[in-house]
Design a protein around this motif. Sequence first.
Motif, PDB file in Angstrom:
ATOM      1  N   LEU A  16       0.874  -1.169   0.000  1.00  0.00           N
ATOM      2  CA  LEU A  16       0.000   0.000   0.000  1.00  0.00           C
ATOM      3  C   LEU A  16       0.911   1.218   0.000  1.00  0.00           C
ATOM      4  O   LEU A  16       1.852   1.282   0.783  1.00  0.00           O
ATOM      5  CB  LEU A  16      -0.880   0.031   1.249  1.00  0.00           C
ATOM      6  N   ASN A  17       0.632   2.194  -0.842  1.00  0.00           N
ATOM      7  CA  ASN A  17       1.458   3.405  -0.904  1.00  0.00           C
ATOM      8  C   ASN A  17       0.559   4.633  -0.993  1.00  0.00           C
ATOM      9  O   ASN A  17      -0.244   4.752  -1.920  1.00  0.00           O
ATOM     10  CB  ASN A  17       2.394   3.346  -2.116  1.00  0.00           C
ATOM     11  N   PHE A  18       0.717   5.536  -0.020  1.00  0.00           N
ATOM     12  CA  PHE A  18      -0.030   6.800  -0.048  1.00  0.00           C
ATOM     13  C   PHE A  18       0.846   7.845  -0.728  1.00  0.00           C
ATOM     14  O   PHE A  18       1.622   8.539  -0.091  1.00  0.00           O
ATOM     15  CB  PHE A  18      -0.424   7.239   1.364  1.00  0.00           C
ATOM     16  N   SER A  19       0.706   7.939  -2.013  1.00  0.00           N
ATOM     17  CA  SER A  19       1.503   8.841  -2.845  1.00  0.00           C
ATOM     18  C   SER A  19       0.821  10.208  -2.976  1.00  0.00           C
ATOM     19  O   SER A  19      -0.300  10.411  -2.490  1.00  0.00           O
ATOM     20  CB  SER A  19       1.645   8.227  -4.242  1.00  0.00           C
ATOM     21  N   HIS A  57      -8.117  -0.011  -2.649  1.00  0.00           N
ATOM     22  CA  HIS A  57      -7.801  -0.216  -4.067  1.00  0.00           C
ATOM     23  C   HIS A  57      -6.851   0.862  -4.580  1.00  0.00           C
ATOM     24  O   HIS A  57      -5.889   0.578  -5.302  1.00  0.00           O
ATOM     25  CB  HIS A  57      -9.082  -0.243  -4.909  1.00  0.00           C
ATOM     26  N   LEU A  58      -7.097   2.104  -4.204  1.00  0.00           N
ATOM     27  CA  LEU A  58      -6.224   3.207  -4.612  1.00  0.00           C
ATOM     28  C   LEU A  58      -4.799   2.997  -4.113  1.00  0.00           C
ATOM     29  O   LEU A  58      -3.832   3.137  -4.869  1.00  0.00           O
ATOM     30  CB  LEU A  58      -6.774   4.539  -4.095  1.00  0.00           C
ATOM     31  N   LEU A  59      -4.647   2.641  -2.834  1.00  0.00           N
ATOM     32  CA  LEU A  59      -3.317   2.452  -2.260  1.00  0.00           C
ATOM     33  C   LEU A  59      -2.623   1.218  -2.832  1.00  0.00           C
ATOM     34  O   LEU A  59      -1.403   1.215  -3.010  1.00  0.00           O
ATOM     35  CB  LEU A  59      -3.390   2.369  -0.737  1.00  0.00           C
ATOM     36  N   LEU A  60      -3.387   0.173  -3.134  1.00  0.00           N
ATOM     37  CA  LEU A  60      -2.820  -1.000  -3.811  1.00  0.00           C
ATOM     38  C   LEU A  60      -2.298  -0.617  -5.194  1.00  0.00           C
ATOM     39  O   LEU A  60      -1.199  -1.013  -5.588  1.00  0.00           O
ATOM     40  CB  LEU A  60      -3.868  -2.106  -3.953  1.00  0.00           C
ATOM     41  N   LEU A  96      -8.346  -1.678   7.884  1.00  0.00           N
ATOM     42  CA  LEU A  96      -8.413  -0.271   8.276  1.00  0.00           C
ATOM     43  C   LEU A  96      -7.134   0.216   8.961  1.00  0.00           C
ATOM     44  O   LEU A  96      -6.585   1.238   8.551  1.00  0.00           O
ATOM     45  CB  LEU A  96      -9.642   0.000   9.136  1.00  0.00           C
ATOM     46  N   PRO A  97      -6.598  -0.485   9.974  1.00  0.00           N
ATOM     47  CA  PRO A  97      -5.363   0.033  10.584  1.00  0.00           C
ATOM     48  C   PRO A  97      -4.180   0.023   9.622  1.00  0.00           C
ATOM     49  O   PRO A  97      -3.307   0.890   9.693  1.00  0.00           O
ATOM     50  CB  PRO A  97      -5.111  -0.890  11.779  1.00  0.00           C
ATOM     51  N   LYS A  98      -4.151  -0.914   8.696  1.00  0.00           N
ATOM     52  CA  LYS A  98      -3.059  -0.962   7.720  1.00  0.00           C
ATOM     53  C   LYS A  98      -3.169   0.188   6.725  1.00  0.00           C
ATOM     54  O   LYS A  98      -2.170   0.798   6.359  1.00  0.00           O
ATOM     55  CB  LYS A  98      -3.044  -2.312   7.012  1.00  0.00           C
ATOM     56  N   ILE A 103      -1.276   5.635   5.117  1.00  0.00           N
ATOM     57  CA  ILE A 103      -1.545   7.069   4.960  1.00  0.00           C
ATOM     58  C   ILE A 103      -0.628   7.871   5.881  1.00  0.00           C
ATOM     59  O   ILE A 103      -0.006   8.839   5.451  1.00  0.00           O
ATOM     60  CB  ILE A 103      -3.029   7.384   5.228  1.00  0.00           C
ATOM     61  N   THR A 104      -0.534   7.467   7.130  1.00  0.00           N
ATOM     62  CA  THR A 104       0.333   8.161   8.082  1.00  0.00           C
ATOM     63  C   THR A 104       1.775   8.143   7.601  1.00  0.00           C
ATOM     64  O   THR A 104       2.470   9.164   7.640  1.00  0.00           O
ATOM     65  CB  THR A 104       0.223   7.522   9.477  1.00  0.00           C
ATOM     66  N   GLY A 105       2.243   6.992   7.136  1.00  0.00           N
ATOM     67  CA  GLY A 105       3.604   6.877   6.619  1.00  0.00           C
ATOM     68  C   GLY A 105       3.829   7.763   5.412  1.00  0.00           C
ATOM     69  O   GLY A 105       4.894   8.354   5.245  1.00  0.00           O
ATOM     70  N   GLY A 106       2.812   7.889   4.557  1.00  0.00           N
ATOM     71  CA  GLY A 106       2.921   8.738   3.380  1.00  0.00           C
ATOM     72  C   GLY A 106       2.929  10.213   3.711  1.00  0.00           C
ATOM     73  O   GLY A 106       3.369  11.034   2.908  1.00  0.00           O
ATOM     74  N   LEU A 107       2.433  10.556   4.895  1.00  0.00           N
ATOM     75  CA  LEU A 107       2.404  11.961   5.305  1.00  0.00           C
ATOM     76  C   LEU A 107       3.639  12.363   6.095  1.00  0.00           C
ATOM     77  O   LEU A 107       3.887  13.553   6.278  1.00  0.00           O
ATOM     78  CB  LEU A 107       1.152  12.231   6.153  1.00  0.00           C
ATOM     79  N   GLU A 108       4.401  11.381   6.588  1.00  0.00           N
ATOM     80  CA  GLU A 108       5.600  11.690   7.368  1.00  0.00           C
ATOM     81  C   GLU A 108       6.673  12.268   6.471  1.00  0.00           C
ATOM     82  O   GLU A 108       6.784  11.919   5.304  1.00  0.00           O
ATOM     83  CB  GLU A 108       6.148  10.427   8.042  1.00  0.00           C
TER      84      GLU A 108
END
Length: 125
Positions: A16-19, A57-60, A96-98, A103-108
């Motif tokens: 999962l990647n929050f880009s 799906h978006l993060l995948l 949900l926690p993953k 998302i949190t990791g992508g914002l750091e």
Amino acid sequence: MRNSVNVTINGNTYPLNFSTRAAMAVSEKFGGLENMQQKFASDDLEEQFGALLWITHLLLDQGAKYRRIVCGEAVEPPPIEELEVLLDLPEMMELLPKVMAAITGGLERTVEADTGKNGEATRAS
């Protein structure tokens, strides 16, 4: 992969990647992260699971694209229609926690500063 979280779906592991693209898509669909999180807390299960499926799906998709671009790996996440079939309700709640961790990791932000004298870098998040 930086700031990524792996999930296992139907025996396959996906990143999962929050880009930046994911952030723009969340803003476009929900008007911001806060509004998306409100959907996760909704009493309406269809709304809650719909939002979770969409962001998963978006993060995948973004994780697969990152792996292809950076690592040269071909990762093919399941389409959203297949996620609806592959994931049962307990698995959805485990996602949900993953998703939130991705998302949190992508914002750091990691900042490196040169200390000057000895040339060692100090890292702060």
